[in-house]
Design an enzyme around this catalytic site. Sequence first.
Site, PDB file in Angstrom:
ATOM      1  N   SER A  81      97.840  51.190 -37.417  1.00  0.00           N
ATOM      2  CA  SER A  81      98.973  51.883 -38.019  1.00  0.00           C
ATOM      3  C   SER A  81     100.280  51.625 -37.284  1.00  0.00           C
ATOM      4  O   SER A  81     101.356  51.693 -37.888  1.00  0.00           O
ATOM      5  CB  SER A  81      98.704  53.395 -38.050  1.00  0.00           C
ATOM      6  OG  SER A  81      98.386  53.873 -36.754  1.00  0.00           O
ATOM      7  N   ASP A 246     104.055  63.571 -37.218  1.00  0.00           N
ATOM      8  CA  ASP A 246     102.667  63.942 -36.940  1.00  0.00           C
ATOM      9  C   ASP A 246     102.382  64.089 -35.451  1.00  0.00           C
ATOM     10  O   ASP A 246     101.249  64.342 -35.060  1.00  0.00           O
ATOM     11  CB  ASP A 246     101.706  62.922 -37.562  1.00  0.00           C
ATOM     12  CG  ASP A 246     101.867  61.517 -36.983  1.00  0.00           C
ATOM     13  OD1 ASP A 246     102.760  61.319 -36.132  1.00  0.00           O
ATOM     14  OD2 ASP A 246     101.100  60.630 -37.387  1.00  0.00           O
ATOM     15  N   HIS A 249     102.161  59.202 -34.127  1.00  0.00           N
ATOM     16  CA  HIS A 249     102.731  57.877 -34.341  1.00  0.00           C
ATOM     17  C   HIS A 249     104.207  57.874 -33.947  1.00  0.00           C
ATOM     18  O   HIS A 249     104.879  58.903 -34.001  1.00  0.00           O
ATOM     19  CB  HIS A 249     102.579  57.458 -35.808  1.00  0.00           C
ATOM     20  CG  HIS A 249     101.146  57.252 -36.199  1.00  0.00           C
ATOM     21  ND1 HIS A 249     100.388  58.253 -36.756  1.00  0.00           N
ATOM     22  CD2 HIS A 249     100.337  56.172 -36.070  1.00  0.00           C
ATOM     23  CE1 HIS A 249      99.158  57.788 -36.967  1.00  0.00           C
ATOM     24  NE2 HIS A 249      99.104  56.539 -36.560  1.00  0.00           N
TER      25      HIS A 249
END
Length: 368
Positions: A81, A246, A249
């Site tokens: 990611s 979040d 990240h």
Amino acid sequence: MTSMSRARVARRIAAGAAYGGGGLGLVGAAAVGLLLAEVQMAKRHVGNGTDRRVPSADGLYGPGYDTPGEPPLTLVMLGDSTAAGLGVRRAGQTPGALLASGLAAVAERPVRLRNVAVSGARSDDLDRQVSLVLADPAEVPDICVIMIGANDVTNRMPPTRSVRYLSAAVRRLRTAGAEVVVGTCPDLGTIEPVPQPLRWLARRASRQLAAAQTIGVVEQGGRTVSLGDLLGPEFEANPRELFGPDNYHPSAEGYATAAMAVLPTVCAALGLWPAEEERPDVSRREGFLPVARAAAEAASEAGTEVTAAMPTGPRGPWALLKRRRRRRVPEPQPAPSGLSGERSQNLPGEQSQNLSGEQSQNLSGEQS
């Protein structure tokens, strides 16, 4: 853990990856039960606040640099990611877009970006991603950037397996003719919701894996850039600024920090830096070291690059450790679509001029 002891652990992990070992763990068995309990607590906090969508940044960057007779450079992002850019809202804020626009400015040549990274991917997904990249033998990319490792640590993949998968991916890409730069495992000890002692264990595991990744990548002809200590202190000091919604990240600012560290190595791999920039600078504590020692130092120092330098000697392969100066990479702005039938991105006019020609070399200048 000292640099020398980290080098020894990294060497053992890399040797296990190369010769088929698989049991060397990142933390002691006695800590596993505590880790599992702490992980479950952390998961209740980490990952909230994002819809998990990644903006698509694929396309052509720097179309204003079009040069007749020369095709665009091709850049492919692989990994998890972090490589995909999860956590930002605009395509121009992803690391792929930032690297593509910066590379176009330095090379004064358009760059076509493709991103095959997948959120949640571990190193065992790299074989599939590389197969996508190399599906057409006539379309081998000029350079590939891989960011991987965080999910290997959180899912407790044995580091020997992790390094084995990464090394195989780099070998396939290099054999096909692509240059490869790997952003090694980030420092997971800086994630704000994760309590102690899990944070200490996560930091130790992250750095061990990053060092072992460096050995494996360099031995296959790739280059690495340490992301762990680059982002770690800044994430720890400014979590609200550098973490995304979040709390796990990176935010747009965090991805920009990573991109400005990786871009000089991407340019160096493509031969775009002046020859004098490739020589070690003693004033910046650069030099030739056994690869395991270089890997250990890189794992604990911001933005440090490691690349193969010498044939194998009595103490194993040698590497060049460089601490390249870096400068912020401006976010690309969307240009009207329709150029060559694909969506194009460009730098704002004034920024494009400032980064063109001789001045583009300043991307390796003083850190801002």
